[in-house]
Write a protein that holds these residues in place. Structure first.
Motif, PDB file in Angstrom:
ATOM      1  N   VAL A   1       0.872  -1.163   0.000  1.00  0.00           N
ATOM      2  CA  VAL A   1       0.000   0.000   0.000  1.00  0.00           C
ATOM      3  C   VAL A   1       0.912   1.217   0.000  1.00  0.00           C
ATOM      4  O   VAL A   1       1.753   1.360   0.885  1.00  0.00           O
ATOM      5  CB  VAL A   1      -0.935   0.034   1.230  1.00  0.00           C
ATOM      6  CG1 VAL A   1      -1.784   1.288   1.233  1.00  0.00           C
ATOM      7  CG2 VAL A   1      -1.811  -1.213   1.282  1.00  0.00           C
ATOM      8  N   LEU A   2       0.783   2.073  -1.029  1.00  0.00           N
ATOM      9  CA  LEU A   2       1.587   3.292  -1.100  1.00  0.00           C
ATOM     10  C   LEU A   2       0.749   4.464  -0.617  1.00  0.00           C
ATOM     11  O   LEU A   2      -0.374   4.678  -1.105  1.00  0.00           O
ATOM     12  CB  LEU A   2       2.050   3.551  -2.535  1.00  0.00           C
ATOM     13  CG  LEU A   2       2.933   2.486  -3.190  1.00  0.00           C
ATOM     14  CD1 LEU A   2       3.336   2.936  -4.595  1.00  0.00           C
ATOM     15  CD2 LEU A   2       4.156   2.191  -2.355  1.00  0.00           C
ATOM     16  N   GLY A   3       1.272   5.214   0.307  1.00  0.00           N
ATOM     17  CA  GLY A   3       0.658   6.472   0.730  1.00  0.00           C
ATOM     18  C   GLY A   3       1.256   7.564  -0.133  1.00  0.00           C
ATOM     19  O   GLY A   3       2.447   7.850  -0.044  1.00  0.00           O
TER      20      GLY A   3
ATOM     21  N   VAL B   1       5.798   9.640  -2.628  1.00  0.00           N
ATOM     22  CA  VAL B   1       5.428   8.541  -1.732  1.00  0.00           C
ATOM     23  C   VAL B   1       5.788   8.936  -0.302  1.00  0.00           C
ATOM     24  O   VAL B   1       6.941   9.221   0.007  1.00  0.00           O
ATOM     25  CB  VAL B   1       6.128   7.223  -2.128  1.00  0.00           C
ATOM     26  CG1 VAL B   1       5.820   6.126  -1.118  1.00  0.00           C
ATOM     27  CG2 VAL B   1       5.705   6.801  -3.523  1.00  0.00           C
ATOM     28  N   GLU B   2       4.777   8.952   0.535  1.00  0.00           N
ATOM     29  CA  GLU B   2       4.978   9.339   1.931  1.00  0.00           C
ATOM     30  C   GLU B   2       5.189   8.139   2.844  1.00  0.00           C
ATOM     31  O   GLU B   2       5.860   8.247   3.867  1.00  0.00           O
ATOM     32  CB  GLU B   2       3.769  10.139   2.426  1.00  0.00           C
ATOM     33  CG  GLU B   2       3.597  11.448   1.669  1.00  0.00           C
ATOM     34  CD  GLU B   2       2.334  12.186   2.048  1.00  0.00           C
ATOM     35  OE1 GLU B   2       1.337  11.534   2.458  1.00  0.00           O
ATOM     36  OE2 GLU B   2       2.334  13.417   1.922  1.00  0.00           O
ATOM     37  N   GLU B   3       4.572   7.008   2.492  1.00  0.00           N
ATOM     38  CA  GLU B   3       4.708   5.814   3.317  1.00  0.00           C
ATOM     39  C   GLU B   3       4.448   4.577   2.472  1.00  0.00           C
ATOM     40  O   GLU B   3       3.810   4.653   1.424  1.00  0.00           O
ATOM     41  CB  GLU B   3       3.732   5.841   4.499  1.00  0.00           C
ATOM     42  CG  GLU B   3       2.284   5.815   4.081  1.00  0.00           C
ATOM     43  CD  GLU B   3       1.310   5.761   5.248  1.00  0.00           C
ATOM     44  OE1 GLU B   3       1.717   5.355   6.357  1.00  0.00           O
ATOM     45  OE2 GLU B   3       0.152   6.110   5.044  1.00  0.00           O
ATOM     46  N   VAL B   4       4.963   3.450   2.946  1.00  0.00           N
ATOM     47  CA  VAL B   4       4.730   2.164   2.288  1.00  0.00           C
ATOM     48  C   VAL B   4       4.366   1.164   3.374  1.00  0.00           C
ATOM     49  O   VAL B   4       5.088   1.014   4.350  1.00  0.00           O
ATOM     50  CB  VAL B   4       5.981   1.670   1.527  1.00  0.00           C
ATOM     51  CG1 VAL B   4       5.716   0.317   0.879  1.00  0.00           C
ATOM     52  CG2 VAL B   4       6.419   2.693   0.490  1.00  0.00           C
ATOM     53  N   LEU B   5       3.259   0.489   3.171  1.00  0.00           N
ATOM     54  CA  LEU B   5       2.854  -0.585   4.073  1.00  0.00           C
ATOM     55  C   LEU B   5       3.040  -1.901   3.339  1.00  0.00           C
ATOM     56  O   LEU B   5       2.718  -1.999   2.161  1.00  0.00           O
ATOM     57  CB  LEU B   5       1.388  -0.428   4.480  1.00  0.00           C
ATOM     58  CG  LEU B   5       1.109   0.801   5.340  1.00  0.00           C
ATOM     59  CD1 LEU B   5       0.364   1.816   4.518  1.00  0.00           C
ATOM     60  CD2 LEU B   5       0.310   0.414   6.540  1.00  0.00           C
TER      61      LEU B   5
ATOM     62  N   GLY C   1      -3.564   9.815  -1.355  1.00  0.00           N
ATOM     63  CA  GLY C   1      -3.948   8.942  -0.257  1.00  0.00           C
ATOM     64  C   GLY C   1      -3.293   7.592  -0.414  1.00  0.00           C
ATOM     65  O   GLY C   1      -2.309   7.440  -1.136  1.00  0.00           O
ATOM     66  N   ARG C   2      -3.879   6.592   0.219  1.00  0.00           N
ATOM     67  CA  ARG C   2      -3.321   5.234   0.182  1.00  0.00           C
ATOM     68  C   ARG C   2      -3.863   4.475  -1.028  1.00  0.00           C
ATOM     69  O   ARG C   2      -5.067   4.431  -1.247  1.00  0.00           O
ATOM     70  CB  ARG C   2      -3.651   4.484   1.457  1.00  0.00           C
ATOM     71  CG  ARG C   2      -2.893   5.032   2.638  1.00  0.00           C
ATOM     72  CD  ARG C   2      -3.158   4.225   3.880  1.00  0.00           C
ATOM     73  NE  ARG C   2      -2.272   4.673   4.959  1.00  0.00           N
ATOM     74  CZ  ARG C   2      -2.367   4.255   6.191  1.00  0.00           C
ATOM     75  NH1 ARG C   2      -3.295   3.372   6.525  1.00  0.00           N
ATOM     76  NH2 ARG C   2      -1.542   4.701   7.108  1.00  0.00           N
TER      77      ARG C   2
ATOM     78  N   PRO D   1      -3.599   0.673  -2.708  1.00  0.00           N
ATOM     79  CA  PRO D   1      -3.109  -0.701  -2.615  1.00  0.00           C
ATOM     80  C   PRO D   1      -2.884  -1.294  -4.002  1.00  0.00           C
ATOM     81  O   PRO D   1      -3.535  -0.902  -4.970  1.00  0.00           O
ATOM     82  CB  PRO D   1      -4.256  -1.429  -1.902  1.00  0.00           C
ATOM     83  CG  PRO D   1      -5.482  -0.672  -2.316  1.00  0.00           C
ATOM     84  CD  PRO D   1      -5.054   0.760  -2.515  1.00  0.00           C
TER      85      PRO D   1
END
Length: 177
Positions: A56-58, A93-97, A63-64, A66
Motif C-alpha cells: 500500500v503506497l501512501g 510517496v509518503e509511506e509504504v505498508l 492517499g493510500r 493498494p
C-alpha cells in the motif's frame, strides 16, 4: 601435583573470562556495524526488494493506494491496483505498508531500472492512453499525456486544453484503460 591442577584451573578460568569479555565486545561491535550498514540502505532499494509483492503506497495528494508493485525505476514505481495501473513519482510517496524487510542494492538492479520517470510517461504518451494525473496538491487532470520533456509533461486536460505539469508537482498518473 595439586598445585598444578589449581594453576591450570585458574588459567582455564581466566581464559573463559577473557573469551566472555571478547564475546561481549564483539556483540556490541556487530550491533554498531549493523546500524552503520543500514544507514546506507535507500528507500528505493527497500522498494526494489518488494517488487512482485502486494503493498500500500501512501501518496501525497492521493492517499493510500493498494496494489502489486510491478516495477521500479529511477524516481518512479509501477503499481498495479484494482483501479488500474499507477505510475507513481517516488518523491510523492509518503509511506509504504507491506514492504519487504530486505533490500536490493542498486548495483544488483537491471539496467532497465535506470530509466527515469520521463521514460515511463513517454510510454503512456506513445500508447495514447487516457489517464488521470494526480498532483501533490490534490488536484487532478483527466486527459492524455501528449509529450514529455526533461522535467515536465504536457497533459491534454478536458476543460482548459494543454497544461504543462512539472515532475516536482506530479504525484501519480493513473491509467484509465
Amino acid at each position: 601435583m595439586a598445585w598444578e591442577e589449581n594453576l591450570f584451573a585458574v588459567l582455564d578460568d581466566l581464559e573463559q573470562q577473557a573469551e566472555a569479555l571478547y564475546d561481549a565486545e564483539r556483540v556490541a561491535e556487530l550491533a554498531d556495524r549493523s546500524r552503520a550498514e543500514y544507514g546506507a540502505v535507500t528507500f528505493a532499494s527497500r522498494l526494489m526488494a518488494s517488487v512482485g509483492s502486494e503493498v500500500v503506497l501512501g501518496i501525497a495528494g492521493v492517499g493510500r493506494v493498494p496494489g502489486e508493485l510491478q516495477r521500479l525505476g529511477t524516481g518512479w514505481a509501477l503499481l498495479r491496483g484494482v483501479s488500474g495501473d499507477w505510475v507513481v513519482h517516488l518523491g510523492a510517496v509518503e509511506e509504504v505498508l507491506g514492504a519487504s524487510a530486505r533490500s536490493v542494492p542498486e548495483v544488483a538492479w537491471s539496467p532497465l531500472t535506470r530509466l527515469g520517470l520521463g521514460s515511463a510517461l513517454r510510454r503512456l504518451s506513445e500508447a495514447g492512453e487516457r489517464c488521470l494525473v494526480h498532483l501533490r496538491s490534490g488536484a487532478r487532470l483527466e486527459g492524455a499525456v501528449l509529450r514529455v520533456g526533461a522535467d515536465f509533461a504536457e497533459v491534454e486536460a478536458a476543460p482548459g486544453g494543454v497544461r504543462l505539469v512539472a515532475f516536482g508537482a506530479l504525484a501519480a498518473v493513473q491509467s484509465r484503460e
